[in-house]
Design a protein around this motif. Structure first.
Motif, short mmCIF file in Angstrom:
data_model
loop_
_atom_site.label_atom_id
_atom_site.label_comp_id
_atom_site.label_asym_id
_atom_site.label_seq_id
_atom_site.Cartn_x
_atom_site.Cartn_y
_atom_site.Cartn_z
N LEU A 160 33.62 14.09 27.86
CA LEU A 160 33.83 15.52 27.67
C LEU A 160 34.05 15.83 26.18
CD1 LEU A 160 33.93 17.61 29.95
CD2 LEU A 160 36.40 17.61 29.76
N ILE A 180 36.63 20.55 37.32
CA ILE A 180 35.98 19.24 37.29
C ILE A 180 36.61 18.41 38.40
CG2 ILE A 180 35.54 17.14 35.96
CD1 ILE A 180 35.93 18.69 33.41
N THR A 226 32.10 14.70 38.98
CA THR A 226 31.82 13.58 38.10
C THR A 226 32.56 12.33 38.60
OG1 THR A 226 31.84 12.91 35.77
CG2 THR A 226 33.73 14.17 36.52
N CYS A 257 36.01 9.60 31.13
CA CYS A 257 35.81 11.00 31.50
C CYS A 257 36.27 11.92 30.36
CB CYS A 257 36.58 11.29 32.79
SG CYS A 257 36.26 12.90 33.48
N THR A 274 30.84 15.33 24.05
CA THR A 274 29.93 16.46 24.22
C THR A 274 30.47 17.67 23.49
OG1 THR A 274 29.40 15.58 26.40
CG2 THR A 274 28.68 17.82 25.93
N CYS A 329 27.19 15.66 37.94
CA CYS A 329 27.19 15.16 36.56
C CYS A 329 26.08 14.13 36.36
CB CYS A 329 28.55 14.52 36.29
SG CYS A 329 28.65 13.57 34.77
N ALA A 381 27.74 17.47 30.58
CA ALA A 381 29.03 18.07 30.26
C ALA A 381 28.90 19.36 29.44
CB ALA A 381 29.89 17.07 29.51
N TYR A 438 32.35 21.07 39.27
CA TYR A 438 31.53 20.08 38.57
C TYR A 438 32.00 18.69 38.99
CZ TYR A 438 29.30 17.69 34.60
OH TYR A 438 28.54 16.86 33.81
#
Lengths: 154, 154, 154
Positions: free
Chosen positions: C40, A25, A56, C36, C43, A114, A138, A54
């Motif tokens: 995460l 991430i 974000t 963040c 989810t 994201c 996510a 990923y």
């Protein structure tokens, strides 16, 4: 992988060596963190890992066209930025975007943007560099990460 | 480890308990992050983990002789630095370098210095503290991390 | 999980699908990092992960009553704080504390406060929000993390 050493092969008699996976991430948008993530990712694709990045938050903002190579150092190290960038230039060090494109060319990098961050910062698909493979939430990343050999957030 | 609960022992009848591994990339060079990494690492060696610390970027700069105990707080928390350091002193809290040396004394810590960073910042082996076990590129770390029970970047 | 695809079921004939685990050390106390971690985590609980959040250092300070929703952006992005908070409000985005309480309501979140940090910052149990499940040292976290599918530090 380690399982191969410890269990007898299944019926059929052999194991297929599995591809190792690195999932990262990228939450940061500063040059030092991008370089760190991309050095790791570049090495990983070179030794045949599958790499999943990923992006974000501040990281996602760096996927906007033209943004990545303007990334600077964080506040703590801001005073060293000019010197640091000068040194990299003298070394002919690739820029973060060049590193990303090389990783992409290996065919072993997948790049995710994201979606909640895109909404939060009013960013659209067409604002992003073409190397992005997928817009994803996510849950997608969690599935990849749960199955990865190495998972990091930077 | 978890495999032991779920599969019958192999022919021969028993499992050898494997040493657990913690692999940490230390990218940060601020005191709070060093303390966090070293508290985790110290606890890990105490409960018999094998600990691998790979220093890169600002982290690597802290491996230079005399640097680690001068580390300060990041810009966001700079205003709390004096108070924080005073508190630690009053608690007789070990300094980051003392923590590192204690971990090293356990025989279960391996310390790596990132070679690309050394080139980037013009740092030589003789600039680094003697506790460093190896100069290594990212590929070495990926091999260790892929096999570790816990991998983190701080 | 992946083992299920590769090995025949044990005597008895079936596997019980195991709950996946996400373990996160929250070392940061800034709003971007909290959001963040919580995006995460939210989810993850929604897709049936068990989530373990271990708060330490600046993160732990955010577990003090009333602190979490006052979290701001780090120095590097401080100039964007007002605009960012305004945007989230316009989106009716939940605050970090609201996100935490929703995760908690799922029954799949466990919240840990780092005891050495509490001592370091003179914080007592009654200073912390009631959602904290346990005060714990790093050894507790290492046990959880070594067994988790995904482990991160943010």
């Amino acid at each position: 992988m380690f399982i191969m050493d410890r269990f007898p092969p299944p019926v059929g008699g052999f194991y297929v060596a599995e591809t190792r996976k690195l999932a990262v991430i990228v939450q940061s948008g500063t040059m030092d963190k991008l370089l760190c993530a991309f050095m790791l990712g570049s090495t990983a694709v070179a030794v045949d890992f599958e790499v999943h990045l990923y992006f974000t938050f501040w990281g996602l903002m760096m996927l906007r066209k033209g943004a990545m190579d303007k990334a600077g150092l964080p506040a703590t190290y801001k005073h060293m930025e000019e010197q640091f960038k000068g040194k990299l230039e003298k070394m002919n060090y690739p820029t973060p975007y060049e590193m990303l494109k090389r990783m992409k060319a290996s065919g072993r990098l997948k790049l995710y943007a994201c979606t909640p961050t895109m909404e939060m910062f009013d960013i659209n698909r067409e604002d992003l560099i073409p190397e992005v493979d997928a817009l994803a939430g996510a849950a997608t990343f969690l599935d990849i990460a749960a199955d990865a050999d190495i998972t990091l957030i930077i």
